[in-house]
Design a protein around this motif. Structure first.
Motif, mmCIF file in Angstrom:
data_model
loop_
_atom_site.group_PDB
_atom_site.id
_atom_site.type_symbol
_atom_site.label_atom_id
_atom_site.label_comp_id
_atom_site.label_asym_id
_atom_site.label_seq_id
_atom_site.Cartn_x
_atom_site.Cartn_y
_atom_site.Cartn_z
ATOM 1 N N GLN A 137 -22.538 -10.141 -65.538
ATOM 2 C CA GLN A 137 -21.107 -9.991 -65.261
ATOM 3 C C GLN A 137 -20.509 -11.302 -64.758
ATOM 4 O OE1 GLN A 137 -21.011 -6.656 -62.528
ATOM 5 N NE2 GLN A 137 -20.078 -5.380 -64.117
ATOM 6 N N MET A 138 -21.250 -12.001 -63.897
ATOM 7 C CA MET A 138 -20.748 -13.279 -63.401
ATOM 8 C C MET A 138 -20.617 -14.290 -64.541
ATOM 9 S SD MET A 138 -22.733 -13.580 -59.715
ATOM 10 C CE MET A 138 -22.896 -15.313 -59.905
ATOM 11 N N ALA A 139 -21.565 -14.308 -65.445
ATOM 12 C CA ALA A 139 -21.493 -15.227 -66.587
ATOM 13 C C ALA A 139 -20.300 -14.883 -67.476
ATOM 14 C CB ALA A 139 -22.793 -15.168 -67.386
ATOM 15 N N ALA A 140 -20.079 -13.575 -67.688
ATOM 16 C CA ALA A 140 -18.932 -13.163 -68.509
ATOM 17 C C ALA A 140 -17.620 -13.562 -67.849
ATOM 18 C CB ALA A 140 -18.976 -11.652 -68.738
ATOM 19 N N LEU A 141 -17.522 -13.407 -66.535
ATOM 20 C CA LEU A 141 -16.306 -13.819 -65.832
ATOM 21 C C LEU A 141 -16.116 -15.328 -65.893
ATOM 22 C CD1 LEU A 141 -16.448 -11.492 -62.696
ATOM 23 C CD2 LEU A 141 -14.815 -11.387 -64.593
ATOM 24 N N GLU A 142 -17.212 -16.073 -65.785
ATOM 25 C CA GLU A 142 -17.116 -17.528 -65.878
ATOM 26 C C GLU A 142 -16.670 -17.952 -67.268
ATOM 27 O OE1 GLU A 142 -17.316 -21.537 -64.713
ATOM 28 O OE2 GLU A 142 -17.200 -19.671 -63.569
ATOM 29 N N MET A 143 -17.202 -17.300 -68.295
ATOM 30 C CA MET A 143 -16.780 -17.617 -69.662
ATOM 31 C C MET A 143 -15.305 -17.282 -69.849
ATOM 32 S SD MET A 143 -20.081 -16.438 -71.892
ATOM 33 C CE MET A 143 -19.237 -16.637 -73.432
#
Length: 98
Positions: free
Chosen positions: A65-71
């Motif tokens: 989820q954190m990676a998706a938000l960063e993307m």
């Protein structure tokens, strides 16, 4: 004929009873006493393993989820605000006419 073993004797005629030594009896008693403890130990080990597996899955989900938000932040534009996203209000990318 009955074998002449020290651990077997006759009682009341034809009935044969096997005798166990004191060491064998104590060993059997210790094993019977240890079985519940071993069962509890293995259950606890299994429970800890399942809990750790759940923690790993939850952590992997959180990192995803954190990676998706960063993307989303990176693709959102220079200000990093999600309102600068090029997607339409429906969340679908607009066609470029190609």
């Amino acid at each position: 004929m009955v074998p002449s073993d020290a651990s077997i004797h006759r009682t009341r005629g034809t009935k044969i009873v096997a005798r166990t030594s004191l060491t064998t009896s104590l060993l059997f008693l210790v094993l019977v006493a240890i079985l519940p403890l071993a069962a509890i130990l293995f259950y606890n080990l299994y429970s800890i393993r399942v809990d750790k597996e759940r923690e790993v899955h939850a952590e992997a989900f959180r990192i995803g989820q954190m990676a998706a938000l960063e993307m989303q932040r990176v693709l959102g534009g220079p200000s990093g605000h999600p309102s600068n996203d090029r997607r339409s209000a429906s969340g679908i990318w607009p066609s470029t006419g190609c």
